[in-house]
Design an enzyme around this catalytic site. Structure first.
Site, PDB file in Angstrom:
ATOM      1  N   ASP A 166     -30.371   0.561  73.312  1.00 15.00           N
ATOM      2  CA  ASP A 166     -30.123   0.451  74.794  1.00 15.00           C
ATOM      3  C   ASP A 166     -31.734  -0.666  74.849  1.00 15.00           C
ATOM      4  OD1 ASP A 166     -30.905   0.297  77.520  1.00 15.00           O
ATOM      5  OD2 ASP A 166     -30.029   1.357  77.806  1.00 15.00           O
TER       6      ASP A 166
ATOM      7  N   LYS B 244     -33.298  -6.325  82.971  1.00 12.78           N
ATOM      8  CA  LYS B 244     -34.536  -6.470  82.598  1.00 12.78           C
ATOM      9  C   LYS B 244     -35.082  -7.019  82.275  1.00 12.78           C
ATOM     10  CE  LYS B 244     -35.091  -1.889  83.881  1.00 12.78           C
ATOM     11  NZ  LYS B 244     -34.553  -0.537  83.102  1.00 12.78           N
TER      12      LYS B 244
ATOM     13  N   PHE C 132     -32.658   7.536  80.029  1.00 18.55           N
ATOM     14  CA  PHE C 132     -32.144   6.836  81.075  1.00 18.55           C
ATOM     15  C   PHE C 132     -31.098   5.929  80.528  1.00 18.55           C
ATOM     16  CE2 PHE C 132     -32.425   3.788  84.458  1.00 18.55           C
ATOM     17  CZ  PHE C 132     -32.271   4.859  85.764  1.00 18.55           C
TER      18      PHE C 132
HETATM   19  C1  LIG Z   1     -33.127  -0.120  83.585  1.00 17.46           C
HETATM   20  C2  LIG Z   1     -32.718   0.541  82.198  1.00 17.46           C
HETATM   21  C3  LIG Z   1     -31.027   0.511  82.878  1.00 17.46           C
HETATM   22  C4  LIG Z   1     -30.311   0.203  83.657  1.00 17.46           C
HETATM   23  O1  LIG Z   1     -31.244  -1.411  84.470  1.00 17.46           O
HETATM   24  P1  LIG Z   1     -29.754  -1.334  85.824  1.00 17.46           P
HETATM   25  O2  LIG Z   1     -30.489  -2.532  85.947  1.00 17.46           O
HETATM   26  O3  LIG Z   1     -31.152  -1.148  87.080  1.00 17.46           O
HETATM   27  O4  LIG Z   1     -29.134  -1.223  86.642  1.00 17.46           O
HETATM   28  C5  LIG Z   1     -30.130   1.383  81.445  1.00 17.46           C
HETATM   29  N1  LIG Z   1     -31.160   1.644  79.982  1.00 17.46           N
HETATM   30  C6  LIG Z   1     -31.940   1.345  80.670  1.00 17.46           C
HETATM   31  C7  LIG Z   1     -32.688   2.243  78.743  1.00 17.46           C
HETATM   32  C8  LIG Z   1     -33.366   1.241  81.313  1.00 17.46           C
HETATM   33  O5  LIG Z   1     -34.748   1.320  81.540  1.00 17.46           O
END
Ligand SMILES: *Cc1c(COP(=O)(O)O)cnc(C)c1O
Length: 399
Positions: A226, A255, A140
Protein backbone atom coordinates in the site's frame (compact mmCIF):
# COMPACT_ATOMS: atom_id res chain seq x y z
CA UNK A 1 -18.46 34.00 3.31
CA UNK A 2 -16.52 34.93 6.45
CA UNK A 3 -14.31 32.43 8.20
CA UNK A 4 -16.55 32.22 11.27
CA UNK A 5 -19.67 31.65 9.13
CA UNK A 6 -17.93 28.89 7.20
CA UNK A 7 -16.97 27.11 10.42
CA UNK A 8 -20.43 27.59 11.97
CA UNK A 9 -22.22 26.20 8.90
CA UNK A 10 -19.94 23.18 8.86
CA UNK A 11 -20.50 22.58 12.58
CA UNK A 12 -24.25 22.76 12.12
CA UNK A 13 -24.70 20.93 8.84
CA UNK A 14 -21.75 18.57 8.33
CA UNK A 15 -21.17 15.29 10.12
CA UNK A 16 -18.48 15.67 12.75
CA UNK A 17 -16.21 12.98 11.33
CA UNK A 18 -13.21 15.36 11.31
CA UNK A 19 -11.89 17.92 13.77
CA UNK A 20 -10.18 20.47 11.49
CA UNK A 21 -7.91 23.25 12.69
CA UNK A 22 -9.80 26.57 12.69
CA UNK A 23 -8.34 27.75 9.37
CA UNK A 24 -10.65 28.43 6.41
CA UNK A 25 -8.66 28.17 3.20
CA UNK A 26 -9.85 30.00 0.11
CA UNK A 27 -6.90 29.84 -2.29
CA UNK A 28 -3.62 28.03 -2.75
CA UNK A 29 -0.57 27.89 -4.96
CA UNK A 30 2.52 25.71 -4.70
CA UNK A 31 3.38 25.23 -1.02
CA UNK A 32 1.21 28.08 0.26
CA UNK A 33 -2.46 28.47 1.08
CA UNK A 34 -4.40 31.69 1.81
CA UNK A 35 -7.39 31.89 4.15
CA UNK A 36 -10.59 33.89 3.69
CA UNK A 37 -9.02 36.86 5.50
CA UNK A 38 -5.92 36.89 3.31
CA UNK A 39 -3.56 35.25 5.83
CA UNK A 40 -0.97 32.95 4.26
CA UNK A 41 0.15 29.58 5.62
CA UNK A 42 2.91 27.23 4.57
CA UNK A 43 1.29 23.82 3.97
CA UNK A 44 3.34 21.07 5.64
CA UNK A 45 0.63 18.43 5.27
CA UNK A 46 0.03 18.58 1.53
CA UNK A 47 -3.32 16.79 1.75
CA UNK A 48 -1.72 13.77 3.45
CA UNK A 49 0.57 13.51 0.38
CA UNK A 50 -2.21 13.99 -2.16
CA UNK A 51 -0.49 17.30 -3.00
CA UNK A 52 3.04 16.00 -3.58
CA UNK A 53 3.40 18.34 -6.59
CA UNK A 54 2.03 21.32 -4.67
CA UNK A 55 -1.27 23.13 -5.02
CA UNK A 56 -2.37 23.70 -8.62
CA UNK A 57 0.85 22.56 -10.29
CA UNK A 58 0.75 24.32 -13.70
CA UNK A 59 1.24 21.13 -15.75
CA UNK A 60 -1.53 19.35 -13.86
CA UNK A 61 -3.96 22.28 -14.01
CA UNK A 62 -3.26 22.57 -17.75
CA UNK A 63 -3.96 18.87 -18.28
CA UNK A 64 -7.21 19.11 -16.30
CA UNK A 65 -8.34 22.34 -17.97
CA UNK A 66 -7.64 21.01 -21.44
CA UNK A 67 -9.53 17.81 -20.68
CA UNK A 68 -12.52 19.71 -19.18
CA UNK A 69 -12.95 21.33 -22.58
CA UNK A 70 -13.12 17.98 -24.39
CA UNK A 71 -14.46 15.03 -22.40
CA UNK A 72 -14.88 14.20 -18.71
CA UNK A 73 -16.71 10.89 -18.31
CA UNK A 74 -17.90 8.06 -20.50
CA UNK A 75 -18.15 5.23 -17.95
CA UNK A 76 -16.22 2.08 -18.81
CA UNK A 77 -19.14 0.89 -20.93
CA UNK A 78 -17.22 2.56 -23.78
CA UNK A 79 -13.57 3.20 -24.52
CA UNK A 80 -12.24 6.74 -24.37
CA UNK A 81 -9.08 8.20 -25.83
CA UNK A 82 -7.29 8.94 -22.51
CA UNK A 83 -7.63 5.53 -20.87
CA UNK A 84 -5.07 3.38 -22.65
CA UNK A 85 -2.28 5.95 -22.48
CA UNK A 86 -2.76 6.44 -18.72
CA UNK A 87 -2.68 2.71 -18.02
CA UNK A 88 0.31 2.14 -20.29
CA UNK A 89 2.34 4.96 -18.72
CA UNK A 90 1.47 4.07 -15.12
CA UNK A 91 2.26 0.39 -15.71
CA UNK A 92 5.61 1.38 -17.23
CA UNK A 93 6.44 3.71 -14.31
CA UNK A 94 5.80 0.82 -11.92
CA UNK A 95 7.56 -1.77 -14.07
CA UNK A 96 4.39 -3.88 -14.20
CA UNK A 97 2.08 -5.19 -16.93
CA UNK A 98 -1.29 -3.69 -16.10
CA UNK A 99 -3.43 -1.27 -14.12
CA UNK A 100 -6.92 -1.35 -12.61
CA UNK A 101 -7.98 2.26 -11.94
CA UNK A 102 -10.40 3.25 -9.18
CA UNK A 103 -11.00 6.57 -7.38
CA UNK A 104 -10.15 6.61 -3.69
CA UNK A 105 -7.33 4.87 -1.88
CA UNK A 106 -9.77 2.68 0.05
CA UNK A 107 -11.27 1.45 -3.23
CA UNK A 108 -7.81 0.53 -4.49
CA UNK A 109 -7.18 -1.41 -1.26
CA UNK A 110 -10.54 -3.18 -1.67
CA UNK A 111 -9.49 -4.00 -5.23
CA UNK A 112 -6.21 -5.45 -3.99
CA UNK A 113 -8.08 -7.63 -1.48
CA UNK A 114 -10.50 -8.92 -4.12
CA UNK A 115 -7.75 -9.65 -6.64
CA UNK A 116 -5.67 -11.43 -3.99
CA UNK A 117 -8.59 -13.57 -2.82
CA UNK A 118 -9.56 -14.59 -6.35
CA UNK A 119 -5.89 -15.28 -7.20
CA UNK A 120 -5.72 -17.41 -4.06
CA UNK A 121 -8.67 -19.58 -5.11
CA UNK A 122 -8.01 -19.79 -8.85
CA UNK A 123 -4.20 -19.81 -9.02
CA UNK A 124 -2.86 -20.88 -5.62
CA UNK A 125 -5.66 -23.38 -5.00
CA UNK A 126 -6.80 -22.30 -1.53
CA UNK A 127 -10.10 -24.05 -0.61
CA UNK A 128 -13.17 -21.89 -1.29
CA UNK A 129 -13.90 -19.35 1.45
CA UNK A 130 -10.68 -19.97 3.40
CA UNK A 131 -8.37 -17.29 1.99
CA UNK A 132 -6.46 -15.31 4.62
CA UNK A 133 -4.71 -11.98 4.21
CA UNK A 134 -1.97 -10.93 6.64
CA UNK A 135 -2.01 -7.28 7.77
CA UNK A 136 0.10 -5.23 10.18
CA UNK A 137 -0.72 -3.65 13.53
CA UNK A 138 -1.05 0.12 13.42
CA UNK A 139 -2.08 -0.04 9.77
CA UNK A 140 -4.11 2.55 7.94
CA UNK A 141 -5.66 1.43 4.65
CA UNK A 142 -8.91 3.42 4.54
CA UNK A 143 -12.37 3.54 6.05
CA UNK A 144 -14.58 0.85 4.46
CA UNK A 145 -16.08 -1.90 6.59
CA UNK A 146 -13.70 -4.58 5.28
CA UNK A 147 -10.67 -2.36 5.79
CA UNK A 148 -11.54 -1.27 9.34
CA UNK A 149 -12.13 -4.95 10.12
CA UNK A 150 -8.34 -5.35 10.35
CA UNK A 151 -7.60 -1.95 11.87
CA UNK A 152 -6.03 -1.96 15.34
CA UNK A 153 -7.23 1.59 16.00
CA UNK A 154 -10.28 1.38 18.27
CA UNK A 155 -11.52 4.80 17.13
CA UNK A 156 -11.60 3.59 13.54
CA UNK A 157 -13.19 0.24 14.38
CA UNK A 158 -15.42 0.26 17.47
CA UNK A 159 -19.19 0.05 16.88
CA UNK A 160 -18.82 -0.62 13.15
CA UNK A 161 -19.03 -4.43 13.30
CA UNK A 162 -19.84 -7.13 12.41
CA UNK A 163 -16.42 -7.27 10.84
CA UNK A 164 -15.26 -8.91 7.62
CA UNK A 165 -13.43 -12.18 8.36
CA UNK A 166 -10.33 -13.46 6.58
CA UNK A 167 -7.64 -11.16 7.99
CA UNK A 168 -4.90 -11.73 10.53
CA UNK A 169 -2.87 -8.98 12.16
CA UNK A 170 0.83 -9.24 13.05
CA UNK A 171 2.98 -6.53 14.68
CA UNK A 172 4.46 -4.12 12.11
CA UNK A 173 8.22 -4.52 11.76
CA UNK A 174 8.26 -8.04 13.25
CA UNK A 175 9.56 -10.14 10.37
CA UNK A 176 9.38 -13.44 12.21
CA UNK A 177 5.67 -12.97 13.02
CA UNK A 178 4.93 -12.02 9.41
CA UNK A 179 6.82 -14.99 7.96
CA UNK A 180 5.01 -17.40 10.28
CA UNK A 181 1.61 -16.24 8.95
CA UNK A 182 2.83 -16.04 5.34
CA UNK A 183 3.77 -19.72 5.60
CA UNK A 184 0.17 -20.74 6.40
CA UNK A 185 -1.12 -22.57 3.29
CA UNK A 186 -4.39 -20.58 3.37
CA UNK A 187 -2.56 -17.22 3.22
CA UNK A 188 -3.01 -15.55 -0.17
CA UNK A 189 -1.38 -12.17 0.52
CA UNK A 190 0.22 -9.78 2.95
CA UNK A 191 -0.94 -6.17 2.82
CA UNK A 192 1.70 -3.78 4.12
CA UNK A 193 2.53 -0.07 4.11
CA UNK A 194 6.30 0.18 3.41
CA UNK A 195 6.27 3.11 5.84
CA UNK A 196 3.23 3.59 8.09
CA UNK A 197 2.00 7.16 7.60
CA UNK A 198 -1.08 7.49 9.77
CA UNK A 199 0.61 5.59 12.61
CA UNK A 200 3.17 8.43 12.86
CA UNK A 201 5.57 7.87 9.93
CA UNK A 202 6.96 4.58 11.22
CA UNK A 203 9.87 3.17 9.19
CA UNK A 204 10.28 -0.61 9.63
CA UNK A 205 13.70 -2.12 10.46
CA UNK A 206 16.12 -2.51 7.54
CA UNK A 207 15.53 -5.85 5.82
CA UNK A 208 11.88 -6.10 6.86
CA UNK A 209 10.38 -5.53 3.42
CA UNK A 210 13.04 -7.66 1.74
CA UNK A 211 12.34 -10.45 4.23
CA UNK A 212 8.61 -10.27 3.49
CA UNK A 213 9.35 -10.33 -0.24
CA UNK A 214 11.51 -13.41 0.16
CA UNK A 215 8.93 -15.25 2.29
CA UNK A 216 6.13 -14.38 -0.15
CA UNK A 217 8.11 -15.79 -3.07
CA UNK A 218 8.98 -18.94 -1.10
CA UNK A 219 5.39 -19.63 0.00
CA UNK A 220 3.56 -18.45 -3.13
CA UNK A 221 1.89 -15.51 -1.40
CA UNK A 222 1.25 -12.07 -2.93
CA UNK A 223 3.02 -9.04 -1.48
CA UNK A 224 0.59 -6.10 -1.70
CA UNK A 225 2.37 -2.79 -1.02
CA UNK A 226 0.00 0.00 0.00
CA UNK A 227 1.95 2.97 -1.38
CA UNK A 228 -1.07 5.29 -1.33
CA UNK A 229 0.79 7.68 0.98
CA UNK A 230 4.43 6.53 0.74
CA UNK A 231 4.56 6.33 -3.05
CA UNK A 232 4.93 8.71 -5.98
CA UNK A 233 7.97 10.68 -4.86
CA UNK A 234 7.33 11.32 -1.17
CA UNK A 235 10.28 9.33 0.21
CA UNK A 236 12.77 10.32 -2.49
CA UNK A 237 11.96 7.37 -4.74
CA UNK A 238 9.02 6.51 -6.97
CA UNK A 239 8.00 3.88 -4.41
CA UNK A 240 9.12 3.48 -0.80
CA UNK A 241 9.79 -0.21 -1.61
CA UNK A 242 12.56 0.98 -3.96
CA UNK A 243 14.76 1.85 -0.97
CA UNK A 244 15.06 -1.86 -0.17
CA UNK A 245 15.15 -2.92 -3.83
CA UNK A 246 11.91 -4.72 -3.18
CA UNK A 247 9.37 -5.27 -5.96
CA UNK A 248 5.97 -6.23 -4.55
CA UNK A 249 3.45 -8.24 -6.57
CA UNK A 250 1.09 -5.30 -6.49
CA UNK A 251 1.36 -1.57 -5.87
CA UNK A 252 -1.71 0.09 -4.36
CA UNK A 253 -1.70 3.77 -5.34
CA UNK A 254 -3.87 6.81 -4.69
CA UNK A 255 -3.55 10.28 -3.18
CA UNK A 256 -0.83 12.00 -5.30
CA UNK A 257 -1.93 10.02 -8.38
CA UNK A 258 -4.77 12.55 -8.67
CA UNK A 259 -2.35 15.48 -8.56
CA UNK A 260 -4.32 17.12 -5.74
CA UNK A 261 -7.09 17.81 -8.25
CA UNK A 262 -9.39 14.81 -8.08
CA UNK A 263 -9.41 11.33 -6.57
CA UNK A 264 -7.49 8.85 -8.71
CA UNK A 265 -6.34 5.47 -7.41
CA UNK A 266 -5.18 2.22 -8.96
CA UNK A 267 -3.63 -1.13 -8.38
CA UNK A 268 -0.70 -2.08 -10.61
CA UNK A 269 0.44 -5.68 -11.10
CA UNK A 270 1.52 -8.25 -13.65
CA UNK A 271 -0.96 -10.25 -15.74
CA UNK A 272 -0.62 -13.53 -13.80
CA UNK A 273 -2.12 -11.60 -10.85
CA UNK A 274 -4.39 -8.91 -12.31
CA UNK A 275 -5.53 -11.23 -15.11
CA UNK A 276 -7.79 -13.14 -12.70
CA UNK A 277 -10.35 -10.30 -12.91
CA UNK A 278 -12.84 -10.77 -15.77
CA UNK A 279 -15.59 -8.48 -17.14
CA UNK A 280 -18.39 -7.90 -14.65
CA UNK A 281 -16.40 -8.93 -11.58
CA UNK A 282 -15.18 -5.54 -10.39
CA UNK A 283 -15.37 -1.88 -11.34
CA UNK A 284 -16.48 1.65 -10.61
CA UNK A 285 -18.58 4.16 -12.57
CA UNK A 286 -15.93 6.85 -12.20
CA UNK A 287 -12.83 4.65 -12.15
CA UNK A 288 -10.59 5.49 -15.09
CA UNK A 289 -12.69 8.46 -16.23
CA UNK A 290 -11.24 10.75 -18.88
CA UNK A 291 -10.53 13.66 -16.54
CA UNK A 292 -8.85 11.36 -14.02
CA UNK A 293 -6.77 9.75 -16.76
CA UNK A 294 -5.69 13.14 -18.16
CA UNK A 295 -4.52 14.30 -14.72
CA UNK A 296 -3.05 10.89 -13.84
CA UNK A 297 -1.09 10.82 -17.07
CA UNK A 298 0.33 14.27 -16.34
CA UNK A 299 1.29 13.06 -12.84
CA UNK A 300 3.10 10.04 -14.28
CA UNK A 301 4.86 12.33 -16.78
CA UNK A 302 6.12 14.51 -13.89
CA UNK A 303 7.38 11.43 -12.03
CA UNK A 304 9.00 9.92 -15.13
CA UNK A 305 11.56 12.75 -15.18
CA UNK A 306 12.86 11.72 -11.73
CA UNK A 307 13.07 15.41 -10.73
CA UNK A 308 10.56 15.13 -7.88
CA UNK A 309 12.21 12.01 -6.48
CA UNK A 310 15.62 13.79 -6.52
CA UNK A 311 14.14 16.90 -4.97
CA UNK A 312 12.44 14.90 -2.20
CA UNK A 313 15.78 13.19 -1.46
CA UNK A 314 17.71 16.47 -1.21
CA UNK A 315 15.07 18.50 0.61
CA UNK A 316 14.29 15.50 2.80
CA UNK A 317 17.90 15.35 3.95
CA UNK A 318 17.71 19.08 4.67
CA UNK A 319 14.42 18.70 6.60
CA UNK A 320 15.77 15.85 8.74
CA UNK A 321 19.02 17.73 9.47
CA UNK A 322 17.05 20.78 10.59
CA UNK A 323 14.65 18.73 12.72
CA UNK A 324 17.58 16.96 14.39
CA UNK A 325 18.69 20.35 15.75
CA UNK A 326 15.46 20.98 17.63
CA UNK A 327 15.96 21.06 21.42
CA UNK A 328 16.32 17.49 22.69
CA UNK A 329 14.26 18.18 25.81
CA UNK A 330 11.26 18.98 23.55
CA UNK A 331 11.66 16.26 20.93
CA UNK A 332 11.48 12.57 21.81
CA UNK A 333 11.96 11.20 18.29
CA UNK A 334 12.09 12.20 14.64
CA UNK A 335 11.24 9.44 12.17
CA UNK A 336 10.77 9.26 8.45
CA UNK A 337 12.37 9.11 5.06
CA UNK A 338 12.70 11.64 2.28
CA UNK A 339 10.43 14.66 2.58
CA UNK A 340 8.33 12.95 5.22
CA UNK A 341 8.74 13.13 8.98
CA UNK A 342 6.92 12.16 12.15
CA UNK A 343 8.04 14.36 15.04
CA UNK A 344 7.22 13.10 18.51
CA UNK A 345 7.30 15.72 21.26
CA UNK A 346 7.80 15.36 25.00
CA UNK A 347 4.54 15.40 26.94
CA UNK A 348 5.56 18.69 28.57
CA UNK A 349 5.34 20.34 25.14
CA UNK A 350 1.62 19.52 24.88
CA UNK A 351 -0.47 17.35 22.59
CA UNK A 352 0.20 17.16 18.87
CA UNK A 353 -3.05 19.04 18.39
CA UNK A 354 -1.85 21.90 20.60
CA UNK A 355 1.44 22.07 18.72
CA UNK A 356 -0.47 22.26 15.42
CA UNK A 357 -2.73 25.02 16.76
CA UNK A 358 0.30 27.07 17.84
CA UNK A 359 1.95 26.44 14.47
CA UNK A 360 -1.16 27.62 12.63
CA UNK A 361 -1.02 30.91 14.58
CA UNK A 362 2.50 31.33 13.18
CA UNK A 363 1.47 30.52 9.62
CA UNK A 364 2.43 26.84 9.39
CA UNK A 365 -0.09 24.05 8.75
CA UNK A 366 0.70 20.57 10.05
CA UNK A 367 -1.37 17.67 11.38
CA UNK A 368 -1.10 15.65 14.54
CA UNK A 369 -1.35 11.88 14.36
CA UNK A 370 -1.44 9.99 17.62
CA UNK A 371 -0.80 11.64 20.98
CA UNK A 372 2.08 14.07 20.83
CA UNK A 373 3.28 13.28 17.29
CA UNK A 374 2.90 15.60 14.33
CA UNK A 375 3.34 14.60 10.73
CA UNK A 376 5.24 16.70 8.19
CA UNK A 377 4.79 15.97 4.50
CA UNK A 378 5.37 19.26 2.66
CA UNK A 379 4.71 19.60 -1.06
CA UNK A 380 7.85 18.52 -2.92
CA UNK A 381 7.95 21.96 -4.57
CA UNK A 382 8.82 23.53 -1.19
CA UNK A 383 12.20 25.30 -1.01
CA UNK A 384 15.06 24.80 1.48
CA UNK A 385 14.51 28.34 2.81
CA UNK A 386 10.84 27.61 3.44
CA UNK A 387 11.80 24.44 5.32
CA UNK A 388 14.23 26.46 7.47
CA UNK A 389 11.52 28.99 8.23
CA UNK A 390 9.02 26.26 9.11
CA UNK A 391 11.46 24.51 11.46
CA UNK A 392 12.10 27.87 13.16
CA UNK A 393 8.37 28.16 13.81
CA UNK A 394 8.37 24.64 15.26
CA UNK A 395 11.30 25.60 17.48
CA UNK A 396 9.41 28.68 18.67
CA UNK A 397 6.26 26.78 19.64
CA UNK A 398 8.00 23.93 21.48
CA UNK A 399 10.68 25.92 23.32
C1 LIG B 1 -5.02 7.65 2.77
C2 LIG B 1 -4.65 6.21 2.71
C3 LIG B 1 -5.56 5.25 2.23
C4 LIG B 1 -6.99 5.57 1.90
O1 LIG B 1 -7.15 6.52 0.89
P1 LIG B 1 -8.53 7.31 0.74
O2 LIG B 1 -8.38 8.03 -0.56
O3 LIG B 1 -8.65 8.23 1.90
O4 LIG B 1 -9.62 6.29 0.72
C5 LIG B 1 -5.13 3.96 2.10
N1 LIG B 1 -3.87 3.61 2.44
C6 LIG B 1 -2.98 4.50 2.92
C7 LIG B 1 -1.60 4.05 3.25
C8 LIG B 1 -3.34 5.84 3.08
O5 LIG B 1 -2.47 6.71 3.58
Amino acid sequence: MTGSNAVAYAEEHAAHNYHPLPVVIAEAEGSWVTDVDGRRYLDLLAGYSALNFGHRHPALVAAATDQLGRLTLTSRAFHHDRFGEFCQKLARLAGKDAVLPMNTGAEAVETAIKVARKWGYRVKGVPDGEARIVTCGGNFHGRTVSIISFSTDEEARADFGPYTPGFVVVPFGDLEAAVKEIADPRTVAILVEPIQGEAGVIVPPAGYLAGIREACTRHNVLMLADEVQSGLGRTGATFACDHEDVVPDMYVLGKALGGGILPVSAVVADWPVLGVIKPGEHGSTFGGNALACAVGTAVVDLLATGDFQRRATELGAHLHESLAKLPSEAVVAVRGRGLWAGVEFAESVGTGRQVCERLAERGVLAKDTHGSTIRLAPPIVITADEIDWAVEQIRAVVS
